[in-house]
Motif scaffolding. Structure first.
Motif, PDB file in Angstrom:
ATOM      1  N   ILE A  41      53.951  27.981 -29.993  1.00 24.51           N
ATOM      2  CA  ILE A  41      54.858  26.862 -29.732  1.00 24.51           C
ATOM      3  C   ILE A  41      54.911  26.630 -28.221  1.00 24.51           C
ATOM      4  O   ILE A  41      55.436  27.443 -27.466  1.00 24.51           O
ATOM      5  CB  ILE A  41      56.268  27.159 -30.265  1.00 24.51           C
ATOM      6  CG1 ILE A  41      56.222  27.429 -31.767  1.00 24.51           C
ATOM      7  CG2 ILE A  41      57.208  25.987 -29.970  1.00 24.51           C
ATOM      8  CD1 ILE A  41      57.562  27.878 -32.348  1.00 24.51           C
ATOM      9  N   GLY A  42      54.353  25.517 -27.781  1.00 21.65           N
ATOM     10  CA  GLY A  42      54.359  25.163 -26.371  1.00 21.65           C
ATOM     11  C   GLY A  42      52.981  25.253 -25.754  1.00 21.65           C
ATOM     12  O   GLY A  42      52.296  26.270 -25.893  1.00 21.65           O
ATOM     13  N   ALA A  43      52.548  24.196 -25.071  1.00 24.28           N
ATOM     14  CA  ALA A  43      51.233  24.156 -24.429  1.00 24.28           C
ATOM     15  C   ALA A  43      51.347  24.126 -22.919  1.00 24.28           C
ATOM     16  O   ALA A  43      50.570  23.464 -22.231  1.00 24.28           O
ATOM     17  CB  ALA A  43      50.427  22.959 -24.927  1.00 24.28           C
ATOM     18  N   GLY A  44      52.352  24.847 -22.393  1.00 25.01           N
ATOM     19  CA  GLY A  44      52.353  25.129 -20.965  1.00 25.01           C
ATOM     20  C   GLY A  44      51.355  26.241 -20.699  1.00 25.01           C
ATOM     21  O   GLY A  44      50.595  26.662 -21.581  1.00 25.01           O
ATOM     22  N   ALA A  78      46.963  31.305 -26.518  1.00 25.97           N
ATOM     23  CA  ALA A  78      46.011  30.741 -27.462  1.00 25.97           C
ATOM     24  C   ALA A  78      44.573  31.082 -27.071  1.00 25.97           C
ATOM     25  O   ALA A  78      43.758  31.458 -27.924  1.00 25.97           O
ATOM     26  CB  ALA A  78      46.195  29.232 -27.545  1.00 25.97           C
ATOM     27  N   LEU A  79      44.253  30.961 -25.789  1.00 28.90           N
ATOM     28  CA  LEU A  79      42.897  31.282 -25.342  1.00 28.90           C
ATOM     29  C   LEU A  79      42.561  32.743 -25.593  1.00 28.90           C
ATOM     30  O   LEU A  79      41.450  33.071 -26.035  1.00 28.90           O
ATOM     31  CB  LEU A  79      42.753  30.968 -23.858  1.00 28.90           C
ATOM     32  CG  LEU A  79      42.218  29.594 -23.474  1.00 28.90           C
ATOM     33  CD1 LEU A  79      42.084  29.493 -21.963  1.00 28.90           C
ATOM     34  CD2 LEU A  79      40.870  29.326 -24.127  1.00 28.90           C
ATOM     35  N   SER A  80      43.508  33.629 -25.296  1.00 32.28           N
ATOM     36  CA  SER A  80      43.263  35.054 -25.513  1.00 32.28           C
ATOM     37  C   SER A  80      43.004  35.338 -26.994  1.00 32.28           C
ATOM     38  O   SER A  80      42.120  36.124 -27.349  1.00 32.28           O
ATOM     39  CB  SER A  80      44.449  35.886 -25.021  1.00 32.28           C
ATOM     40  OG  SER A  80      44.582  35.805 -23.622  1.00 32.28           O
ATOM     41  N   LEU A 104      46.864  27.742 -33.833  1.00 32.47           N
ATOM     42  CA  LEU A 104      47.273  26.347 -33.725  1.00 32.47           C
ATOM     43  C   LEU A 104      48.402  26.268 -32.706  1.00 32.47           C
ATOM     44  O   LEU A 104      49.382  27.002 -32.805  1.00 32.47           O
ATOM     45  CB  LEU A 104      47.748  25.799 -35.074  1.00 32.47           C
ATOM     46  CG  LEU A 104      48.183  24.328 -35.092  1.00 32.47           C
ATOM     47  CD1 LEU A 104      47.020  23.411 -34.729  1.00 32.47           C
ATOM     48  CD2 LEU A 104      48.755  23.947 -36.457  1.00 32.47           C
ATOM     49  N   VAL A 105      48.247  25.397 -31.706  1.00 35.06           N
ATOM     50  CA  VAL A 105      49.261  25.208 -30.664  1.00 35.06           C
ATOM     51  C   VAL A 105      50.016  23.920 -30.945  1.00 35.06           C
ATOM     52  O   VAL A 105      49.406  22.850 -31.078  1.00 35.06           O
ATOM     53  CB  VAL A 105      48.615  25.143 -29.264  1.00 35.06           C
ATOM     54  CG1 VAL A 105      49.692  24.998 -28.186  1.00 35.06           C
ATOM     55  CG2 VAL A 105      47.762  26.381 -28.992  1.00 35.06           C
ATOM     56  N   GLU A 161      41.013  21.677 -23.028  1.00 33.97           N
ATOM     57  CA  GLU A 161      39.723  21.160 -23.483  1.00 33.97           C
ATOM     58  C   GLU A 161      38.950  22.245 -24.223  1.00 33.97           C
ATOM     59  O   GLU A 161      38.287  21.967 -25.230  1.00 33.97           O
ATOM     60  CB  GLU A 161      38.920  20.642 -22.290  1.00 33.97           C
ATOM     61  CG  GLU A 161      37.613  19.988 -22.691  1.00 33.97           C
ATOM     62  CD  GLU A 161      36.862  19.379 -21.514  1.00 33.97           C
ATOM     63  OE1 GLU A 161      35.762  18.842 -21.736  1.00 33.97           O
ATOM     64  OE2 GLU A 161      37.378  19.448 -20.384  1.00 33.97           O
ATOM     65  N   ARG A 162      39.042  23.471 -23.727  1.00 31.85           N
ATOM     66  CA  ARG A 162      38.378  24.594 -24.406  1.00 31.85           C
ATOM     67  C   ARG A 162      38.974  24.805 -25.805  1.00 31.85           C
ATOM     68  O   ARG A 162      38.261  25.116 -26.756  1.00 31.85           O
ATOM     69  CB  ARG A 162      38.544  25.853 -23.566  1.00 31.85           C
ATOM     70  CG  ARG A 162      38.172  27.169 -24.258  1.00 31.85           C
ATOM     71  CD  ARG A 162      36.685  27.336 -24.429  1.00 31.85           C
ATOM     72  NE  ARG A 162      36.359  28.643 -24.976  1.00 31.85           N
ATOM     73  CZ  ARG A 162      36.391  28.970 -26.260  1.00 31.85           C
ATOM     74  NH1 ARG A 162      36.747  28.051 -27.160  1.00 31.85           N
ATOM     75  NH2 ARG A 162      36.071  30.185 -26.656  1.00 31.85           N
ATOM     76  N   LEU A 163      40.278  24.617 -25.952  1.00 29.91           N
ATOM     77  CA  LEU A 163      40.937  24.829 -27.241  1.00 29.91           C
ATOM     78  C   LEU A 163      40.743  23.644 -28.182  1.00 29.91           C
ATOM     79  O   LEU A 163      40.800  23.793 -29.406  1.00 29.91           O
ATOM     80  CB  LEU A 163      42.429  25.086 -27.032  1.00 29.91           C
ATOM     81  CG  LEU A 163      42.761  26.428 -26.359  1.00 29.91           C
ATOM     82  CD1 LEU A 163      44.220  26.450 -25.908  1.00 29.91           C
ATOM     83  CD2 LEU A 163      42.472  27.588 -27.310  1.00 29.91           C
TER      84      LEU A 163
END
Length: 459
Positions: free
Chosen positions: A16-19, A26-28, A37-38, A228-230
């Motif tokens: 929850i949250g894309a800061g 998420a990347l890890s 899912l973000v 962009e990677r996600l």
């Protein structure tokens, strides 16, 4: 990235949250092969970091913007995604404007013979000596936590610093870093924060410290590259309203339908996280921690000129302002090549509340009057003017960070600070042991939350 959330999604982990904290978590997890899912409430990624390209092509940072040499996680992310940095302009004299209208040049912490400088330096050295005794990984184990968390920073300054001008300098330092007044936070929180940065000067100075470098494409450029990677794993415009959790998993409700998962990482701004409903109710210490950790109050105001004219006079563009003016600190925020001149003015705490209450035209006039008093008439005629008031941001609810009130660390820190609540994990710069309150700390917190989930899945 998508802007909708189909009903009934099922993934291993919802973030929850894309800061920066949520993106790092998420990347890890994705790097580990975990399905993620973000969910981001706003229409962009970056959270409290927001870069904007003006019509002139100049990029301004409305939120967090700097990176220092010891902020290894942010620098590593910038290197991974090819986001270039450049040195903050730090050449020439800084200026300080006092209530009597006297504008003094200085280098470093302040003019050698300036009012209160000697006791200010002594006070910051004393703070550093206390800060090194803080246990960053287990703050509750700090020997004097009960004593220090029971005293406000204001009462500590009043008790230990005789010189009124030194106290004014210290108050502006607190306003500038914590975006609150010294009466609002405990001595322990100040010491913890100082320790997490590696010393008082790390928070205040430029070269070799937290304000050393800026990003060519703005500080949000790294977040955009991470996003962009996600790719499609991020869904914008999807605020979370409710999290139902049990020993078997979690259900995350949005106005676009539920998402089912094994784990959830709450990486929303504390001002937003406290507004999410949880079933069953979170443990009391976690609730109290969120309820009693209000977001700071800060506004950033950019004024753009055809050139950085102050440099022609041997000035750095950096200024500190004492007295009743609403501006507290000014920095040169010009692009690397200096093809335009940009000054960024900060209003914090009481100053921010006064300034934000003014009508728009009066806010602008107020900022320009102060810049004129510091840099001369040329500063009162910008080509462009922008302002960002973080307490009015719908999803951040303030900035730079949330600050636990006096007593909260000792009463609720042990289990309320960042301990998982079953399958709910907590990320965000406020949960970091190193560079707490900074982008680097946000990244560290996301990586820690991801590690908790990965460890939970390991037989």
């Amino acid at each position: 990235m998508t802007t909708t959330s189909p009903s009934g999604d099922s993934v291993h982990t919802v973030v929850i949250g894309a800061g920066y904290a949520g993106l790092a978590a998420a990347l890890s997890l994705v790097d580990n092969g975990t399905d993620v899912l973000v969910l981001e409430a706003s229409d962009r990624v970056g959270g409290r970091v927001h870069s904007q390209r003006l019509d002139s092509g100049v990029v301004v940072d409305h939120g967090g913007q700097w990176v220092g040499p010891t902020q290894h996680r942010l620098l590593a992310a910038a290197e991974r995604f090819g986001c270039a940095t450049f040195p903050t302009y730090d050449t020439g004299d800084h200026l300080e404007l006092w209530a009597d209208g006297n504008c003094r040049p200085f280098r470093g912490a302040g003019p050698v013979d300036g009012p209160g400088v000697e006791q200010y330096v002594e006070a910051t050295e004393a703070i550093d000596k206390l800060a090194v005794t803080v246990d960053l990984d287990n703050p509750g184990a700090t020997e004097r936590i009960a004593e220090w968390d029971s005293e406000t920073v204001q009462s500590y300054f009043d008790r230990t610093v005789d010189d009124a001008d030194a106290r004014r300098r210290l108050a502006l330092a607190v306003q500038g870093v914590w975006t609150v007044e010294p009466r609002d936070i405990s001595l322990f929180h100040l010491l913890f924060y100082v320790a997490s940065a590696g010393g008082f000067d790390q928070l205040m100075e430029t070269a070799g410290c937290a304000q050393e470098r800026r990003f060519v494409g703005g500080a949000q450029s790294v977040a955009l590259a991470m996003a962009e990677r996600l790719g499609e794993k991020i869904r914008l415009n999807t605020p979370v309203t409710h999290v139902e959790h049990s020993a078997d998993g979690v259900r995350v409700d949005t106005d676009r339908g539920p998402v089912y998962a094994s784990h959830v990482v709450v990486a929303a701004s504390p001002g937003a996280a406290v507004r999410i409903r949880f079933t069953p109710t979170l443990p009391p210490s976690r609730n109290r921690w969120m309820e009693r950790s209000p977001m700071g109050e800060v506004s950033k105001i950019h004024t753009v000129y055809d050139r950085p004219f102050w440099r022609e006079r041997g000035l750095s563009g950096q200024a500190t302002v004492y007295g009743d003016r609403n501006v507290g600190v000014v920095f040169d925020n010009s692009p690397e090549a200096g093809e335009a001149g940009v000054l960024v003015s900060f209003a914090y705490g009481d100053r921010q509340r006064r300034w934000a209450a003014l009508p728009p035209a009066e806010r602008r006039a107020d900022i320009l009057a102060t810049l004129g008093a510091i840099f001369g008439d040329e500063a009162t005629n910008p080509l462009a003017y922008t302002e960002k008031s973080w307490p009015e941001d719908r999803w951040a609810h303030g900035g730079y960070a949330a600050n636990p009130a006096p007593g909260v660390w000792v009463e609720h820190g042990a289990t309320g600070w960042r301990a998982p609540c079953g399958r709910i994990h907590w990320a965000g710069s406020e949960t970091a042991s190193v560079w707490n309150g900074y982008i680097d700390g946000a990244i560290a917190s996301g990586q820690r939350a991801a590690d908790e989930i990965i460890a939970a899945a390991t037989p």
